[in-house]
Design a protein around this motif. Structure first.
Motif, PDB file in Angstrom:
ATOM      1  N   TYR A   1      68.608 -67.101  93.834  1.00 19.81           N
ATOM      2  CA  TYR A   1      69.811 -66.279  94.027  1.00 19.81           C
ATOM      3  C   TYR A   1      69.715 -65.610  95.393  1.00 19.81           C
ATOM      4  CZ  TYR A   1      66.359 -62.961  92.270  1.00 19.81           C
ATOM      5  OH  TYR A   1      65.202 -62.253  92.084  1.00 19.81           O
TER       6      TYR A   1
ATOM      7  N   THR B   1      64.765 -57.961  98.942  1.00 24.16           N
ATOM      8  CA  THR B   1      63.844 -56.835  99.073  1.00 24.16           C
ATOM      9  C   THR B   1      62.576 -57.175  98.296  1.00 24.16           C
ATOM     10  OG1 THR B   1      65.813 -55.449  98.940  1.00 24.16           O
ATOM     11  CG2 THR B   1      63.668 -54.339  98.729  1.00 24.16           C
TER      12      THR B   1
ATOM     13  N   THR C   1      57.667 -61.674  98.087  1.00 28.56           N
ATOM     14  CA  THR C   1      56.383 -61.045  97.746  1.00 28.56           C
ATOM     15  C   THR C   1      55.230 -62.052  97.694  1.00 28.56           C
ATOM     16  OG1 THR C   1      56.994 -61.196  95.402  1.00 28.56           O
ATOM     17  CG2 THR C   1      57.340 -59.069  96.488  1.00 28.56           C
TER      18      THR C   1
ATOM     19  N   LYS D   1      73.005 -54.942 105.439  1.00 22.14           N
ATOM     20  CA  LYS D   1      71.666 -54.482 105.818  1.00 22.14           C
ATOM     21  C   LYS D   1      71.395 -55.003 107.230  1.00 22.14           C
ATOM     22  CE  LYS D   1      70.021 -55.273 101.068  1.00 22.14           C
ATOM     23  NZ  LYS D   1      68.860 -55.544 100.231  1.00 22.14           N
TER      24      LYS D   1
ATOM     25  N   ARG E   1      68.222 -61.537 102.731  1.00 24.02           N
ATOM     26  CA  ARG E   1      68.603 -60.149 102.451  1.00 24.02           C
ATOM     27  C   ARG E   1      67.783 -59.494 101.352  1.00 24.02           C
ATOM     28  NH1 ARG E   1      73.410 -59.359  98.279  1.00 24.02           N
ATOM     29  NH2 ARG E   1      72.181 -57.479  98.018  1.00 24.02           N
TER      30      ARG E   1
END
Ligand SMILES: N[C@@H](CCC(=O)N[C@@H](CS)C(=O)NCC(=O)O)C(=O)O
Length: 313
Positions: A269, A53, A66, A40, A51
């Motif tokens: 993770y 999302t 978030t 990415k 990395r």
């Protein structure tokens, strides 16, 4: 103030959490679709390594996770009161558990053999599912938090759904009363992922209050977004200067201090580290200053909880 830019992909549950938060706050944003699997390069150009999302960008400020994103949106739309004044501690504690345990329980169910066929419409064809598995296996290797497989995952999901049903029946329409809070958005996204799988969706059939609550969050909005290419987002970062840092409220970080060169990485993770100078260590967030050859100075923000900081050298 620069526009909000969300870097995400449609099938990501945590991205759905960010999208629902954006829908609830009503804040407009530009939407950059990122790859589901590595590499990415354009995302990592902003984060310096992180990395996961989704990622939110505002000019040369980059918000990872978030929880950071929710705080930015809550500050930009204060009426939303995502972190509630009364019950704020409970909202955060419950939200963290939903993000971890309920999410990992649902992931375990999604990758059970009986549910795999249901992921095709959700993640794409067999080839995409294989690419997904190949990418995620090393990401989760040696991770202290993993998808909860078999009957243990099933028990966690069912326990949460049954308790949500009972509570919403007694004291809805949201988890902590009349207003949605961060806890609702943390509980929503794993169950949203469950409903995307047509085989697992049936698990929610006996729970009308839960289904109505999911729809209440699904129907928030509208989502005020416009598509943006990743190159335009990078250009936005290159043209901007980071925003002023919060007032110093330095937190204990062991042997690390503000001003040190450090790496920051997720403790659960996907441990890819981002490196730079630690320029802020507040109660809620850590801020890393990075110099990028093409993008100039960037501030990369991480939540204080769930991330490790290591001194370089
Ligand atoms: N603690 C993170 C968790 C984010 C997360 O685990 N996202 C998943 C997608 S739902 C992910 O990053 N998967 C690997 C990837 O997209 O490369 C947050 O709250 O944003």
């Amino acid at each position: 103030m620069h526009d909000l830019v969300l870097h995400h992909y449609p099938a990501s549950p945590f991205a759905e959490k960010a999208r629902r938060l954006l829908a609830y706050t009503g804040l407009p944003f530009a939407s950059v679709e990122i790859p589901v699997v590595m590499p990415k390069p354009d995302l990592v150009a902003l984060t310096g390594g992180y990395r996961k999302t989704p990622v939110l960008q505002r000019g040369a400020d980059v918000y990872c996770d978030t929880w950071c994103i929710a705080r930015v949106l809550d500050a930009a739309a204060p009426d939303s009161q995502l972190f509630l004044k009364r019950l704020g501690a409970v909202a955060c504690a419950a939200g963290r558990l939903y993000d971890r345990d309920l999410f990992m329980g649902v992931l375990g169910l999604l990758f059970e053999p009986r549910a795999l066929a249901g992921n095709i419409e959700y993640l794409g064809g067999a080839e995409q599912i294989q690419a997904f598995a190949t990418d995620r296996e090393p990401m989760l290797k040696n991770a202290p938090v993993r998808p909860i497989r078999g009957s243990a995952g099933h028990a966690i999901v069912l326990d949460n759904v049954m308790r949500l049903e009972a509570q919403l029946r007694e004291a809805g329409p949201f988890l902590l009363g009349e207003r949605p809070s961060i806890a609702d958005f943390c509980a929503h996204h794993p169950l949203w992922a469950l409903t995307k799988n047509h085989i697992l969706r049936a698990m929610l059939e006996p729970y009308p209050m839960v289904r109505a609550w999911l729809s209440r969050i699904d129907d928030m909005g509208p989502l005020v977004s416009r598509p943006m290419g990743s190159q335009e987002a990078l250009q936005r970062a290159a043209e901007a200067q980071p925003e002023a840092l919060p007032q110093a409220t330095e937190q204990q970080l062991g042997s690390v201090a503000v001003g040190d060169t450090v790496t920051i990485f997720a403790s659960d993770y996907a441990h890819e580290p981002s490196q730079g100078t630690l320029v802020h260590a507040g109660a809620d967030e850590l801020v890393l200053r990075r110099q990028d050859e093409h993008l100039g100075t960037l501030h990369v923000h991480f939540p204080r909880i769930g991330y490790r900081v290591r001194k370089v050298g």
